[in-house]
Design a protein around this motif. Structure first.
Motif, PDB file in Angstrom:
ATOM      1  N   UNK A  64      10.433   2.901  -0.075  1.00  0.00           N
ATOM      2  CA  UNK A  64      10.637   1.574  -0.665  1.00  0.00           C
ATOM      3  C   UNK A  64      11.857   0.906  -0.047  1.00  0.00           C
ATOM      4  N   UNK A  65      11.716  -0.381   0.232  1.00  0.00           N
ATOM      5  CA  UNK A  65      12.825  -1.169   0.765  1.00  0.00           C
ATOM      6  C   UNK A  65      13.062  -2.375  -0.123  1.00  0.00           C
ATOM      7  N   UNK A  66      14.312  -2.710  -0.347  1.00  0.00           N
ATOM      8  CA  UNK A  66      14.671  -3.774  -1.288  1.00  0.00           C
ATOM      9  C   UNK A  66      15.222  -5.034  -0.621  1.00  0.00           C
ATOM     10  N   UNK A  67      15.438  -5.005   0.684  1.00  0.00           N
ATOM     11  CA  UNK A  67      16.167  -6.103   1.306  1.00  0.00           C
ATOM     12  C   UNK A  67      15.362  -6.830   2.375  1.00  0.00           C
ATOM     13  N   UNK A  68      15.713  -8.088   2.556  1.00  0.00           N
ATOM     14  CA  UNK A  68      15.177  -8.899   3.642  1.00  0.00           C
ATOM     15  C   UNK A  68      15.644  -8.294   4.965  1.00  0.00           C
ATOM     16  N   UNK A  69      14.849  -8.432   6.021  1.00  0.00           N
ATOM     17  CA  UNK A  69      15.309  -7.934   7.321  1.00  0.00           C
ATOM     18  C   UNK A  69      16.565  -8.659   7.818  1.00  0.00           C
ATOM     19  N   UNK A  70      16.886  -9.797   7.215  1.00  0.00           N
ATOM     20  CA  UNK A  70      18.058 -10.568   7.634  1.00  0.00           C
ATOM     21  C   UNK A  70      19.343 -10.110   6.955  1.00  0.00           C
ATOM     22  N   UNK A  71      19.222  -9.260   5.936  1.00  0.00           N
ATOM     23  CA  UNK A  71      20.415  -8.739   5.267  1.00  0.00           C
ATOM     24  C   UNK A  71      20.992  -7.622   6.123  1.00  0.00           C
ATOM     25  N   UNK A  72      22.249  -7.755   6.502  1.00  0.00           N
ATOM     26  CA  UNK A  72      22.835  -6.818   7.456  1.00  0.00           C
ATOM     27  C   UNK A  72      23.656  -5.707   6.821  1.00  0.00           C
ATOM     28  N   UNK A  73      24.200  -5.918   5.614  1.00  0.00           N
ATOM     29  CA  UNK A  73      25.052  -4.909   4.986  1.00  0.00           C
ATOM     30  C   UNK A  73      24.562  -4.618   3.569  1.00  0.00           C
ATOM     31  N   UNK A  74      25.054  -3.532   3.010  1.00  0.00           N
ATOM     32  CA  UNK A  74      24.731  -3.131   1.632  1.00  0.00           C
ATOM     33  C   UNK A  74      23.226  -3.095   1.385  1.00  0.00           C
ATOM     34  N   UNK A  75      22.500  -2.517   2.306  1.00  0.00           N
ATOM     35  CA  UNK A  75      21.042  -2.429   2.193  1.00  0.00           C
ATOM     36  C   UNK A  75      20.655  -1.267   1.282  1.00  0.00           C
ATOM     37  N   UNK A  76      19.507  -1.400   0.606  1.00  0.00           N
ATOM     38  CA  UNK A  76      19.022  -0.372  -0.306  1.00  0.00           C
ATOM     39  C   UNK A  76      17.609   0.047   0.078  1.00  0.00           C
ATOM     40  N   UNK A  77      17.434   1.341   0.278  1.00  0.00           N
ATOM     41  CA  UNK A  77      16.137   1.946   0.580  1.00  0.00           C
ATOM     42  C   UNK A  77      15.975   3.160  -0.325  1.00  0.00           C
ATOM     43  N   UNK A  78      14.730   3.559  -0.519  1.00  0.00           N
ATOM     44  CA  UNK A  78      14.468   4.739  -1.357  1.00  0.00           C
ATOM     45  C   UNK A  78      13.279   5.517  -0.812  1.00  0.00           C
ATOM     46  N   UNK A  79      13.253   6.800  -1.160  1.00  0.00           N
ATOM     47  CA  UNK A  79      12.047   7.609  -1.032  1.00  0.00           C
ATOM     48  C   UNK A  79      11.702   8.071  -2.440  1.00  0.00           C
ATOM     49  N   UNK A  80      10.401   8.036  -2.753  1.00  0.00           N
ATOM     50  CA  UNK A  80       9.914   8.439  -4.076  1.00  0.00           C
ATOM     51  C   UNK A  80       8.929   9.585  -3.898  1.00  0.00           C
ATOM     52  N   UNK A  81       9.140  10.653  -4.642  1.00  0.00           N
ATOM     53  CA  UNK A  81       8.186  11.766  -4.701  1.00  0.00           C
ATOM     54  C   UNK A  81       7.663  11.816  -6.125  1.00  0.00           C
ATOM     55  N   UNK A  82       6.357  11.881  -6.259  1.00  0.00           N
ATOM     56  CA  UNK A  82       5.736  11.863  -7.585  1.00  0.00           C
ATOM     57  C   UNK A  82       5.967  13.186  -8.306  1.00  0.00           C
ATOM     58  N   UNK A  83       6.263  13.080  -9.583  1.00  0.00           N
ATOM     59  CA  UNK A  83       6.443  14.256 -10.430  1.00  0.00           C
ATOM     60  C   UNK A  83       5.086  14.854 -10.756  1.00  0.00           C
ATOM     61  N   UNK A  84       5.007  16.168 -10.651  1.00  0.00           N
ATOM     62  CA  UNK A  84       3.771  16.866 -11.011  1.00  0.00           C
ATOM     63  C   UNK A  84       3.784  17.040 -12.527  1.00  0.00           C
ATOM     64  N   UNK A  85       2.760  16.485 -13.163  1.00  0.00           N
ATOM     65  CA  UNK A  85       2.663  16.558 -14.619  1.00  0.00           C
ATOM     66  C   UNK A  85       1.955  17.836 -15.033  1.00  0.00           C
TER      67      UNK A  85
END
Length: 172
Positions: free
Chosen positions: A148-169
């Motif tokens: 997952x990515x939260x920022x515009x490609x034009x944002x150069x600093x303080x960028x936020x990205x994530x990886x999500x792994x699903x919980x096994x129920x």
């Protein structure tokens, strides 16, 4: 601590899907239960009704690795539909390539990282998350996973990205 950091990171003014944070065993990841939401998936080329949809975050990519070395990995890119359109999402004009995805509630382990992301960086962060989950004995699904990515490609600093792994129920 992570919850407070998350509130600062996600205060970009963009709408994001609602989730409930749960207590995690480790300090290097979060456990989030995302509420059921609608997403538009693949590529956006147009919407019927000429509805203007404001930018939201994150842009998620479901990665479903191929079963073997000769098998192709599939990627589904999705955009969160803003709250005002959740009950009645605008219908995509390109029905062959774009679809509205109704994601059921799900729980994911989330690792957040900064900078510009690429395939190598997201893979490294995914492996770090897997190591943390194994360390903590957390039940998880090996595939698929999300980037997952939260920022515009034009944002150069303080960028936020994530990886999500699903919980096994229980029972899976």
């Amino acid at each position: 601590m992570l919850k407070a950091v998350g509130q600062v990171l996600f205060s970009s003014g963009l709408q994001t899907p609602k989730f409930t944070a749960e207590k995690s065993k480790g300090q290097d990841y979060e456990v989030r239960t995302y509420h059921a939401t609608n997403w538009v998936s693949t590529t956006i080329e147009g919407m019927q009704q000429d509805v203007k949809v404001e930018m939201t975050a994150p842009v998620s990519c479901l990665v479903n690795p191929g079963a073997g070395p000769a098998c192709e990995t599939s990627f589904t890119v999705s955009f969160f539909i803003p709250e005002e359109h959740q009950a009645d999402p605008p219908r995509p004009t390109d029905l062959e390539n774009i679809f509205v995805e109704n994601r059921k509630q799900f729980t994911a382990y989330v690792r957040t990282y900064g900078g510009f992301s690429n395939e190598q960086k997201s893979r490294e962060e995914l492996l770090r998350l897997v190591e943390s989950l194994q360390r903590d004995g957390a039940p998880y699904k090996e595939t698929p996973y999300y980037i997952a990515g939260y920022d515009s490609p034009f944002k150069l600093t303080n960028r936020t990205n994530e990886v999500w792994i699903l919980k096994k129920e229980d029972g899976e």
